[in-house]
Write a protein that holds these residues in place. Structure first.
Motif, short mmCIF file in Angstrom:
data_model
loop_
_atom_site.label_atom_id
_atom_site.label_comp_id
_atom_site.label_asym_id
_atom_site.label_seq_id
_atom_site.Cartn_x
_atom_site.Cartn_y
_atom_site.Cartn_z
N ARG A 113 0.88 -1.14 0.06
CA ARG A 113 0.21 -0.18 -0.09
C ARG A 113 0.93 1.45 -0.05
N PHE A 114 0.27 2.42 -0.69
CA PHE A 114 1.00 3.67 -0.44
C PHE A 114 0.56 4.44 0.95
N LYS A 115 1.47 5.06 1.28
CA LYS A 115 1.17 5.87 2.41
C LYS A 115 1.71 7.39 2.15
N ILE A 116 0.75 8.42 2.44
CA ILE A 116 1.24 9.86 2.36
C ILE A 116 1.97 10.37 3.42
N HIS A 117 2.99 11.08 3.15
CA HIS A 117 3.65 11.79 4.45
C HIS A 117 3.65 13.18 4.25
N GLU A 118 3.16 13.63 5.40
CA GLU A 118 2.80 15.32 5.48
C GLU A 118 4.38 16.00 5.31
N VAL A 119 4.26 16.99 4.50
CA VAL A 119 5.50 18.01 4.32
C VAL A 119 5.12 19.19 5.28
N VAL A 120 5.84 19.31 6.52
CA VAL A 120 5.59 20.38 7.30
C VAL A 120 6.12 21.84 6.63
N THR A 121 5.46 22.62 6.06
CA THR A 121 5.95 23.68 5.53
C THR A 121 4.59 24.85 5.25
N LEU A 148 16.00 21.85 2.36
CA LEU A 148 16.20 20.23 2.80
C LEU A 148 15.43 19.99 3.92
N PHE A 149 14.86 18.87 3.83
CA PHE A 149 13.87 18.35 4.72
C PHE A 149 14.28 16.90 5.42
N LYS A 150 13.93 16.51 6.42
CA LYS A 150 14.30 15.23 7.01
C LYS A 150 12.99 14.56 7.58
N LEU A 151 12.92 13.11 7.26
CA LEU A 151 11.76 12.34 7.77
C LEU A 151 11.79 12.30 9.10
N ASN A 152 11.00 12.78 10.14
CA ASN A 152 10.93 12.42 11.38
C ASN A 152 10.04 11.35 11.46
N GLU A 153 10.92 10.26 12.10
CA GLU A 153 10.51 8.79 12.16
C GLU A 153 9.48 8.45 13.04
N GLY A 154 9.19 9.45 14.09
CA GLY A 154 8.12 9.09 15.02
C GLY A 154 6.70 9.87 14.48
N THR A 155 6.67 10.90 13.60
CA THR A 155 5.63 11.46 12.95
C THR A 155 5.12 11.12 11.62
N ALA A 156 6.56 10.46 11.10
CA ALA A 156 6.35 9.93 9.62
C ALA A 156 6.18 11.27 8.83
N ALA A 157 6.59 12.47 9.18
CA ALA A 157 6.45 13.70 8.45
C ALA A 157 7.73 14.21 7.95
N LEU A 158 7.65 14.74 6.64
CA LEU A 158 9.05 15.65 6.21
C LEU A 158 8.89 16.90 7.17
N GLU A 159 10.13 17.16 7.60
CA GLU A 159 10.27 18.46 8.45
C GLU A 159 11.38 19.33 8.02
N PRO A 160 11.43 20.54 7.79
CA PRO A 160 12.56 21.29 7.55
C PRO A 160 13.97 20.99 8.47
N PHE A 161 15.03 20.74 7.83
CA PHE A 161 16.08 20.30 8.58
C PHE A 161 16.88 21.41 8.96
N THR A 162 17.38 21.25 10.32
CA THR A 162 18.19 22.09 11.10
C THR A 162 19.22 21.50 11.57
N ASP A 163 20.57 21.78 11.23
CA ASP A 163 21.87 21.15 11.64
C ASP A 163 22.13 21.55 13.28
N THR A 164 22.01 20.44 13.89
CA THR A 164 22.10 20.81 15.57
C THR A 164 23.47 20.40 15.93
N THR A 165 24.36 20.23 14.97
CA THR A 165 25.77 19.72 15.34
C THR A 165 26.57 21.13 15.50
N GLN A 166 26.16 22.06 15.12
CA GLN A 166 27.24 23.47 15.10
C GLN A 166 26.96 23.85 16.48
#
Length: 166
Positions: A113-121, A148-166
């Protein structure tokens, strides 16, 4: 004198054989088969082709997704699983999940089956341009406007990516 002549003959024979082998190896014939709408492809304008772990080819087109098993096509578009037929990219992850980017955002297909993933924007433009997976398994997508967006595994949504390593 005869030795010099024989050695020159052997050198000539060696060079001739090398050139003959080179010419023969370059003269190999490759067979190509063109597939189009008549053979079952959903649409003729192809954006991307990937191969899954089972050897199936997944073809992203302007009219949907085609899966090719080497003999025949299975097609998916707006009428049978996709939210939008105009697909821009297709990606296969390590779990053999098929990820499809389109004008409407991101969908995944697990073979059943197909699953739709929300794009948070806030933007109405949600066209997915590229999809990639990092070594740690994180899934990233590049959206219209090169965001650039990253898939949030908890919500299965694409969220804007912010680099937290800096």
């Amino acid at each position: 004198m005869i030795r010099i002549t024989l050695s020159k003959i052997w050198i000539f024979v060696g060079l001739a054989c090398s050139m003959l082998i080179s010419v023969v190896s370059r003269a190999q014939k490759y067979d190509f088969v063109n597939y189009g709408i008549e053979e079952g492809l959903v649409q003729s304008q192809v954006n991307q082709i990937v191969q899954d772990q089972y050897g199936m080819l997944w073809i992203s087109t302007l009219g949907g997704i085609s899966r090719f098993d080497g003999k025949e096509f299975s097609n998916f578009n707006y009428g049978n699983g996709l939210v939008h037929s105009l697909t821009s990219t297709v990606f296969v992850d390590r779990a053999n999940t098929i990820w499809i980017g389109s004008e409407a955002g991101l969908q995944s297909y697990n073979g059943r089956r197909f699953k739709i993933h929300e794009v948070v924007t806030r933007s109405k433009r949600k066209t997915i341009r590229e999809i990639h997976q990092t070594e740690d398994g994180s899934l990233f997508a590049l959206l219209n406007g090169w965001r650039l967006f990253k898939l949030n595994e908890g919500t299965a949504a694409l969220e804007p990516f912010t680099d937290t390593t800096q």
